[in-house]
Each structure stands twice: as structure tokens, then as C-alpha cells.
Design an enzyme around this catalytic site. Structure first.
Site, short mmCIF file in Angstrom:
data_model
loop_
_atom_site.label_atom_id
_atom_site.label_comp_id
_atom_site.label_asym_id
_atom_site.label_seq_id
_atom_site.Cartn_x
_atom_site.Cartn_y
_atom_site.Cartn_z
N LYS A 123 0.84 -1.21 0.00
CA LYS A 123 0.00 0.00 0.00
C LYS A 123 0.88 1.27 0.00
CE LYS A 123 -3.36 -2.64 -0.39
NZ LYS A 123 -4.10 -3.39 0.58
C1 LIG Z 1 -5.11 -4.38 0.98
C2 LIG Z 1 -6.57 -4.28 0.97
C3 LIG Z 1 -7.38 -4.52 2.11
C4 LIG Z 1 -6.95 -5.04 3.43
O1 LIG Z 1 -5.77 -5.34 3.63
P1 LIG Z 1 -4.94 -6.04 4.77
O2 LIG Z 1 -4.00 -6.86 3.98
O3 LIG Z 1 -5.84 -6.82 5.65
O4 LIG Z 1 -4.28 -4.90 5.49
C5 LIG Z 1 -8.73 -4.28 2.01
N1 LIG Z 1 -9.27 -3.80 0.90
C6 LIG Z 1 -8.55 -3.56 -0.20
C7 LIG Z 1 -9.26 -2.98 -1.39
C8 LIG Z 1 -7.19 -3.80 -0.22
O5 LIG Z 1 -6.50 -3.56 -1.35
#
Ligand SMILES: *Cc1c(COP(=O)(O)O)cnc(C)c1O
Length: 351
Positions: free
Chosen positions: A167
Site C-alpha cells: 500500500k
Molecule cells: C489491501 C486491501 C485490504 C486489506 O488489507 P490487509 O492486507 O488486511 O491490510 C482491504 N481492501 C482492499 C481494497 C485492499 O487492497
């Protein structure tokens, strides 16, 4: 990272003062003060759904155009997923499609800002307000995006950010939940803190506490929070380069035959987690880019095609139109000026 070494040898590696400091500073960064931290974004979403009142059998309106965790969290809470269709111009939920799916069993609306393009929050929030339904935003792709001039994070009852490895900002793994709203905030935060730690109030003496509800082991630790605090010191230029690259592509890729760019509301200022283009002849486009060493992919499978979500299947023509044409090209901080010019040049040559 000396600060990380300090915490590793401090003897206080679980949830403590670094976590509290990280929650405060993250809240300052997105200008939304009530933050709960978690070990993942999915844990934050599960908590948000439960705090929003979703109980087994309740309906949650959601989008299939997202990563699996958005919708898996609804199943964790026992909710029933009801797909609403998306706008084929950007893959985000469409306001009339959401309005159409409201029933008297709807308990929450889960909105994803796909790829970092803010969804139409004014419209969705108006529909939600008319029915007294809370909105949960999955802003995993949208750290640093703005809507109506303010950062995503301050608009809805619950806004989740993921700090997972890929992210905008990462703590290796982690999740943040911004809670907004005038009423009952202290109670909501206290409930969230209990929910993330076995139903126990960590501030009360352990032997005197009565656990009255189910809780999970979802809390963040001081090591993760220290990585986050250090990331926060460097995050602005990282997000700024995603945005600069995205805006460059917005200009440079306009008007090419067989390729459309996403469109969004005037209120929305994307943070361009990746850059989505809508192409005819996607296979050829993809091979052309790959042959020139440019990564490109669809990244996500539409969630309604997973068998775990089969019970929710329905017609989604907007999603069909988006999903069959979309692909993503890199626009992150690692794409420098020469690289983005090269990407545009390769695309302009045709496929
Ligand atoms: C990365 C992601 C999440 C949740 O991510 P975690 O790996 O649990 O931190 C939720 N929604 C979207 C759209 C994502 O790309």
C-alpha cells in the site's frame, strides 16, 4: 532504523505508548482524530462492521470490484453481501445502483475507493443518511486522496486504511480505522478497543475485568507502530509522487484510439495507488507492454466470481463493462520521469 532497534530491545513490544502515538499522528495526518489501530486492514474492517451494528443475517451493500478482504470481512461479521453495480467509467459503486439495493435489512454500505479514485461519497452518503444507515469506507488504496477538499478519512462513520506491504504506506502489515461522528464516540472507541483484544479493557486490572462480549486478537504492537511512525515522517513525498505520475498520465494518455481513461467527480482528487486504463484489445495491449518490460495486470478478480460469494450473484452490467476493459499500469513512487515518459511512448506506439 535506530528507533526500531530501541523498541525491539525495550522490553515493551506489545501494544503500548508507541501505538497510542501512532494513532494520534496518523489521525493528524488524515485530519480525523479518532483512530483505532489493528494488525491488518481486514481486522479493522471486521471491527467497523460490528461497531456499525452488522449482525448475522444483516445485509451489507458492497462492490465486487475490489480485493477479497473487503468482502471477506462482511462474512467474518456474519453479514449477507448484496452487490451493487459500479460505474463503468471508474469501477466505483454507482449511487443509483446503491439506492436500488437498499432494503429494511440493510445494515451498512461498504464503499471502496478503487485504485485510489474517491467514490461518489456525497451521493452515497445522502442515500445512506436517508435510511439511517452507516457508511464504511475501504480506503486501502486511497491514503492521501481527497474528496470535497478534505482527506479521505474524515467523511464517513468508519474509514479503513490498510498498511499492508504494497500500500502507499506500509508497516509490513497493519490497519487503521478512522471513526467519525458527533455522538457516542468515547463509547464506540472503547468498544473497538475491547473488540480488538479478547473483549478485555486493557486499562482495567486483569483480574477485575469481566469479559462480556466476544473479542479478537486484532491489536497493533509497538514494533509495527514504530515502523508506522517512521513511515509517517516520509509519506508525503511518496504520495505526492503517485499523484504527480497519475496526473501526468491523465494528460499524456488522452485521446488515444482504443484507450479510455477513468473519469470521476469534480469533488474527487485521487491518490493513484495504481493507474487504471480501459482498453479495447486488452490482450494485445498487455503483450505489447510486457514485451517492452512494462508491468501491467488486472490485479483483482471480480469478487462475485468467487464461489465463497456465490449466494450474492446478480447481474452487474456496469461491472461487466469495466472489468472486461480495465488494466492497471504502474504509477507509484518508483516510476521516475524517464520511466513514465517511456511508458507513454510505448503506449503511443500502438498495440
Ligand atoms: C489491501 C486491501 C485490504 C486489506 O488489507 P490487509 O492486507 O488486511 O491490510 C482491504 N481492501 C482492499 C481494497 C485492499 O487492497
Amino acid at each position: 532504523m535506530p528507533r526500531l532497534e530501541d523498541v525491539l530491545y525495550s522490553g515493551q513490544i506489545s501494544e503500548g505508548k508507541d501505538v497510542i502515538e501512532f494513532e494520534q499522528k496518523f489521525g493528524q495526518f488524515i485530519a480525523s482524530p479518532n483512530i483505532l489501530s489493528f494488525y491488518s486492514g481486514t481486522a479493522a474492517l471486521h471491527t467497523a462492521l460490528v461497531l456499525a451494528g452488522v449482525r448475522p443475517g444483516d445485509e451489507v451493500i458492497s462492490t465486487a470490484m475490489t480485493a477479497e478482504p473487503s468482502n471477506m470481512a462482511i462474512l467474518h461479521a456474519g453479514g449477507k453481501i448484496v452487490w451493487a453495480d459500479v460505474d463503468s467509467a471508474n469501477g466505483n459503486l454507482s449511487v443509483p445502483a446503491v439506492a436500488e439495493k437498499i432494503t429494511d435489512r440493510t445494515r451498512a454500505i461498504l464503499v471502496v475507493h478503487y485504485g485510489g479514485i474517491p467514490a461518489p461519497l456525497d451521493g452515497i452518503r445522502a442515500v445512506a443518511a436517508a435510511h439511517g444507515i452507516p457508511v464504511i469506507e475501504d480506503a486501502a488504496h486511497a491514503l492521501g486522496a481527497k474528496y470535497g477538499g478534505t482527506f479521505v478519512g474524515g467523511h464517513s462513520e468508519f474509514v479503513m486504511f490498510s498498511l499492508q506491504a504494497i500500500k502507499h504506506m506500509t508497516t509490513v502489515d497493519g490497519g487503521m480505522l478512522a471513526c467519525n461522528g458527533a455522538q457516542g464516540m468515547e463509547k464506540r472507541l472503547a468498544e473497538g478497543r475491547k473488540f480488538r483484544w479478547f473483549g478485555i479493557d486493557r486499562n482495567a486490572p486483569r483480574t477485575e475485568v469481566d469479559v462480556a462480549s466476544v473479542g479478537y486478537k486484532y491489536h497493533m504492537n509497538n514494533v509495527t507502530a514504530t515502523i508506522g511512525l517512521t513511515q509517517l515522517d516520509h509519506i508525503q513525498p511518496v504520495i505526492a509522487s503517485h499523484i504527480a505520475n497519475g496526473r501526468y498520465f491523465d494528460q499524456a494518455l488522452q485521446g488515444l484510439p482504443g484507450l479510455s481513461l477513468c473519469r470521476w467527480e469534480e469533488q474527487a482528487e485521487p491518490s493513484y495507488w495504481f493507474y487504471t486504463v480501459l482498453v479495447e484489445e486488452r490482450e494485445r495491449f498487455s503483450h505489447h507492454l510486457a514485451a517492452h518490460g512494462i508491468a501491467n495486470s488486472q490485479v483483482h478478480k471480480r469478487n462475485d466470481r468467487h464461489s465463497v460469494f456465490a449466494a450474492s450473484r446478480c447481474d452487474l452490467p456496469g461491472l461487466d463493462a469495466f472489468y472486461d476493459r480495465m488494466t492497471h499500469i504502474p504509477c507509484g513512487w518508483w516510476v521516475d520521469d524517464a520511466r513514465r515518459e517511456y511508458i507513454v511512448d510505448v503506449i503511443r506506439r500502438g498495440w
